[in-house]
Design a protein around this motif. Sequence first.
Motif, short mmCIF file in Angstrom:
data_model
loop_
_atom_site.label_atom_id
_atom_site.label_comp_id
_atom_site.label_asym_id
_atom_site.label_seq_id
_atom_site.Cartn_x
_atom_site.Cartn_y
_atom_site.Cartn_z
N TYR A 36 0.81 -1.22 0.00
CA TYR A 36 0.00 0.00 0.00
C TYR A 36 0.84 1.27 0.00
N GLN A 37 2.15 1.11 -0.06
CA GLN A 37 3.06 2.25 0.05
C GLN A 37 2.82 3.29 -1.04
N GLY A 38 2.54 2.86 -2.26
CA GLY A 38 2.28 3.79 -3.34
C GLY A 38 1.04 4.64 -3.10
N TRP A 39 -0.03 3.99 -2.62
CA TRP A 39 -1.26 4.71 -2.33
C TRP A 39 -1.08 5.64 -1.14
N ILE A 40 -0.36 5.18 -0.14
CA ILE A 40 -0.07 6.03 1.03
C ILE A 40 0.72 7.25 0.57
N ILE A 42 0.74 8.65 -2.47
CA ILE A 42 -0.11 9.55 -3.24
C ILE A 42 -0.99 10.39 -2.31
N VAL A 43 -1.59 9.73 -1.33
CA VAL A 43 -2.47 10.46 -0.39
C VAL A 43 -1.68 11.54 0.34
N GLY A 87 5.19 7.44 -3.36
CA GLY A 87 4.18 7.13 -4.36
C GLY A 87 4.61 7.38 -5.79
N LEU A 90 3.55 4.77 -8.53
CA LEU A 90 2.12 4.80 -8.80
C LEU A 90 1.70 6.13 -9.44
N ILE A 91 2.34 7.22 -9.06
CA ILE A 91 2.06 8.52 -9.68
C ILE A 91 2.42 8.47 -11.16
N LYS A 93 2.57 5.83 -13.03
CA LYS A 93 1.66 4.90 -13.70
C LYS A 93 0.27 5.50 -13.92
N LEU A 94 -0.26 6.17 -12.90
CA LEU A 94 -1.63 6.66 -12.98
C LEU A 94 -1.77 8.03 -13.66
#
Length: 141
Positions: A36-40, A42-43, A87, A90-91, A93-94
């Motif tokens: 969950y590190q990527g989502w954490i 980003i948040v 993040g 994930l940043i 990627k998204l």
Amino acid sequence: MIWGITLILLSIIAVPSLLLSKKPNAKELLEKIEPYQGWIGIVFCFWGVWGLITAILNLGWLQVAPIWWITFLAGNLISAILGFMLGSGLINKLFLSKNEIAKAKADEFRAKIAPKQGKLGIFGIIVGIWMIVASFLFTIA
């Protein structure tokens, strides 16, 4: 106070070696958080950017409580940077997958600040503690 608590938590996640040296069984906890590190990240990146915007929109605090405003600004800057570092995959990627130039600049920025992640994490813990203390000392009505 919530800004300081969240900054401390983010800093601990960003500096796992510090946590592991103090508490060896923390490795299991960090392994649970890793997916969950990527989502954490980003948040917290957006949380930090929102805090920076809030600080800029409330420049009047400089007249009332300049120490709190500087603390608030520094804490949110650290939060945005550490959040970006956690993040960044994930940043990319998204949000940046369709723009190669922005993706390259984000990777370049990440490479530039990556060696400082440990120091920034420790500084984040210190600023987070100060944010909690300052929230009691410098309340803005």
